[in-house]
Design an enzyme around this catalytic site. Structure first.
Site, PDB file in Angstrom:
ATOM      1  N   ASP A   8       0.801  -1.241   0.000  1.00 47.13           N
ATOM      2  CA  ASP A   8       0.000   0.000   0.000  1.00 47.13           C
ATOM      3  C   ASP A   8       0.836   1.295   0.000  1.00 47.13           C
ATOM      4  O   ASP A   8       1.443   1.643   1.020  1.00 47.13           O
ATOM      5  CB  ASP A   8      -0.926   0.048   1.220  1.00 47.13           C
ATOM      6  CG  ASP A   8      -1.839  -1.173   1.338  1.00 47.13           C
ATOM      7  OD1 ASP A   8      -1.354  -2.309   1.143  1.00 47.13           O
ATOM      8  OD2 ASP A   8      -3.033  -0.991   1.634  1.00 47.13           O
ATOM      9  N   GLU A  39      -4.189   1.886  -3.007  1.00 44.62           N
ATOM     10  CA  GLU A  39      -5.511   2.315  -2.506  1.00 44.62           C
ATOM     11  C   GLU A  39      -5.426   3.527  -1.578  1.00 44.62           C
ATOM     12  O   GLU A  39      -6.436   4.173  -1.336  1.00 44.62           O
ATOM     13  CB  GLU A  39      -6.201   1.156  -1.774  1.00 44.62           C
ATOM     14  CG  GLU A  39      -5.522   0.782  -0.476  1.00 44.62           C
ATOM     15  CD  GLU A  39      -6.460   0.220   0.578  1.00 44.62           C
ATOM     16  OE1 GLU A  39      -7.642   0.040   0.291  1.00 44.62           O
ATOM     17  OE2 GLU A  39      -5.987  -0.032   1.697  1.00 44.62           O
ATOM     18  N   ASN A  40      -4.220   3.831  -1.066  1.00 48.23           N
ATOM     19  CA  ASN A  40      -4.052   4.975  -0.166  1.00 48.23           C
ATOM     20  C   ASN A  40      -3.181   6.070  -0.779  1.00 48.23           C
ATOM     21  O   ASN A  40      -2.655   6.925  -0.064  1.00 48.23           O
ATOM     22  CB  ASN A  40      -3.395   4.539   1.155  1.00 48.23           C
ATOM     23  CG  ASN A  40      -4.106   3.377   1.812  1.00 48.23           C
ATOM     24  OD1 ASN A  40      -3.614   2.250   1.794  1.00 48.23           O
ATOM     25  ND2 ASN A  40      -5.262   3.630   2.377  1.00 48.23           N
ATOM     26  N   HIS A  68     -10.468   1.029  -0.049  1.00 45.17           N
ATOM     27  CA  HIS A  68     -10.517   2.477  -0.295  1.00 45.17           C
ATOM     28  C   HIS A  68     -10.702   2.821  -1.781  1.00 45.17           C
ATOM     29  O   HIS A  68     -10.574   3.985  -2.162  1.00 45.17           O
ATOM     30  CB  HIS A  68      -9.244   3.151   0.229  1.00 45.17           C
ATOM     31  CG  HIS A  68      -9.149   3.148   1.721  1.00 45.17           C
ATOM     32  ND1 HIS A  68     -10.038   3.842   2.525  1.00 45.17           N
ATOM     33  CD2 HIS A  68      -8.309   2.513   2.567  1.00 45.17           C
ATOM     34  CE1 HIS A  68      -9.721   3.644   3.806  1.00 45.17           C
ATOM     35  NE2 HIS A  68      -8.684   2.827   3.852  1.00 45.17           N
ATOM     36  N   HIS A 145      -6.199  -8.546  -0.347  1.00 46.54           N
ATOM     37  CA  HIS A 145      -6.338  -7.341   0.468  1.00 46.54           C
ATOM     38  C   HIS A 145      -7.278  -7.665   1.629  1.00 46.54           C
ATOM     39  O   HIS A 145      -8.500  -7.658   1.462  1.00 46.54           O
ATOM     40  CB  HIS A 145      -6.900  -6.232  -0.427  1.00 46.54           C
ATOM     41  CG  HIS A 145      -6.765  -4.874   0.176  1.00 46.54           C
ATOM     42  ND1 HIS A 145      -5.594  -4.171   0.147  1.00 46.54           N
ATOM     43  CD2 HIS A 145      -7.645  -4.110   0.848  1.00 46.54           C
ATOM     44  CE1 HIS A 145      -5.767  -3.020   0.756  1.00 46.54           C
ATOM     45  NE2 HIS A 145      -7.003  -2.957   1.204  1.00 46.54           N
ATOM     46  N   HIS A 170      -3.185  -4.405   2.904  1.00 43.11           N
ATOM     47  CA  HIS A 170      -4.251  -3.765   3.692  1.00 43.11           C
ATOM     48  C   HIS A 170      -3.881  -3.440   5.134  1.00 43.11           C
ATOM     49  O   HIS A 170      -4.260  -2.386   5.618  1.00 43.11           O
ATOM     50  CB  HIS A 170      -5.556  -4.583   3.684  1.00 43.11           C
ATOM     51  CG  HIS A 170      -6.630  -4.022   4.576  1.00 43.11           C
ATOM     52  ND1 HIS A 170      -7.298  -2.851   4.281  1.00 43.11           N
ATOM     53  CD2 HIS A 170      -7.130  -4.443   5.767  1.00 43.11           C
ATOM     54  CE1 HIS A 170      -8.189  -2.596   5.246  1.00 43.11           C
ATOM     55  NE2 HIS A 170      -8.092  -3.541   6.162  1.00 43.11           N
ATOM     56  N   HIS A 172      -1.003  -2.711   6.373  1.00 44.24           N
ATOM     57  CA  HIS A 172       0.101  -1.739   6.362  1.00 44.24           C
ATOM     58  C   HIS A 172       1.246  -2.167   7.298  1.00 44.24           C
ATOM     59  O   HIS A 172       2.191  -1.413   7.495  1.00 44.24           O
ATOM     60  CB  HIS A 172      -0.360  -0.320   6.749  1.00 44.24           C
ATOM     61  CG  HIS A 172      -1.331   0.274   5.767  1.00 44.24           C
ATOM     62  ND1 HIS A 172      -1.641   1.617   5.770  1.00 44.24           N
ATOM     63  CD2 HIS A 172      -2.052  -0.285   4.767  1.00 44.24           C
ATOM     64  CE1 HIS A 172      -2.527   1.856   4.806  1.00 44.24           C
ATOM     65  NE2 HIS A 172      -2.782   0.712   4.188  1.00 44.24           N
TER      66      HIS A 172
HETATM   67 FE   LIG Z   1      -4.234   0.300   2.659  1.00 42.52          FE
HETATM   68 FE   LIG Z   2      -7.255  -1.463   2.688  1.00 38.15          FE
END
Ligand SMILES: [Fe+2]
Ligand SMILES: [Fe+2]
Length: 255
Positions: A8, A39-40, A68, A145, A170, A172
């Site tokens: 991520d 996604e971030n 996200h 994820h 996901h 992190h």
């Molecule tokens: Fe994430």
């Molecule tokens: Fe996520």
């Protein structure tokens, strides 16, 4: 064939270290494909055209998303780009695609992203059944994820021998359990490419206050202790023959 998969990418700090690290990794490791969960990427939540362009310009071939995916409405302007994948097991009616086939010279890689259902409160179809429906005829990399380690490890056993890699994203938080099972490379979580002086990328004081008071506050991306986290997977035919964690810390890059 060698594939670099990046965990991520979080906000501007994550995009910056990505751009700094990829030239070094291209030189030393020579990956054939680069896949990154982004996604971030836009301020910690979602993806926009501008942030996607920046990530592709850094050398990423395929972007995967997660829970996200739809946080920023700008995503709907770019979701038909075949290089961008949202979770395959989103309910019918969601735009975009969850799986793609990518070619470079004589090398072919299928990439898919699945989202776990444990502790992620979003409507979605069963990720196990979604995976079981697919025929993976080429080398295939799955970004799984998901929040729960149990669900991720269950997916490892479920797909072992059927795909080349099941790589977790996901949480992190990187895990130290990279392994190859029946030709399937696996890690529970690749970790975040972003600021580790934080709570999963967000300003730590905001999150501590939220735990103490139960009151919601606006999230702000952190910026300290930025690290790059990814894995290199070596694949022969459809089978993984190597998986290795790759980490760069901002502090080391400045030396
Ligand atoms: Fe994430
Ligand atoms: Fe996520």
């Amino acid at each position: 064939m060698r594939v670099l998969f990046i965990g991520d990418i979080f906000a501007g700090a994550g995009r910056k270290i990505l751009a700094e690290c990829l030239p070094l990794i291209f030189e030393t490791e020579k990956p054939d494909f680069v896949v990154a969960n982004a996604e971030n990427a836009a301020g910690g939540k979602g993806l926009t055209g501008k942030t996607a362009d920046e990530i592709f310009a850094s050398g990423v071939d395929v972007i995967t998303l997660g829970d996200h995916a739809w946080d920023r409405r700008e995503i709907f302007e770019i979701i038909d780009d075949p290089r961008i994948l949202r979770p395959l097991n989103l309910p019918e009616g969601n735009p975009g695609r969850g799986m793609g086939m990518y070619t470079k010279g004589d090398k072919k890689l299928c990439v898919a992203v699945l989202m776990g259902r444990t502790f992620i409160e979003k409507p979605m179809d069963c990720p196990f059944r979604a995976a079981a429906k697919q025929k993976f005829e080429e080398a295939a990399l799955i970004d799984f994820h998901a929040e729960a380690t149990s669900e991720k490890i269950a997916m490892k056993w479920f797909l072992a021998g059927r795909v080349s890699a099941v790589l977790g994203t996901h949480t992190h938080i990187p895990t130290d359990d990279a392994v190859i099972e029946k030709g399937t490379a696996y890690i529970t979580d690749c970790g975040m490419t972003g600021p580790y002086d934080s709570v999963i990328g967000v300003d730590k004081n905001i999150i501590i206050k939220r735990f103490l008071t139960g009151m919601s506050a606006r999230f702000e991306a952190a910026y300290g202790d930025v690290q790059f986290h990814g894995v290199l997977v070596d694949i022969e035919g459809k089978k993984a023959v190597g998986i290795r964690k790759i980490i760069y810390k901002e502090a080391d890059l400045q030396k």
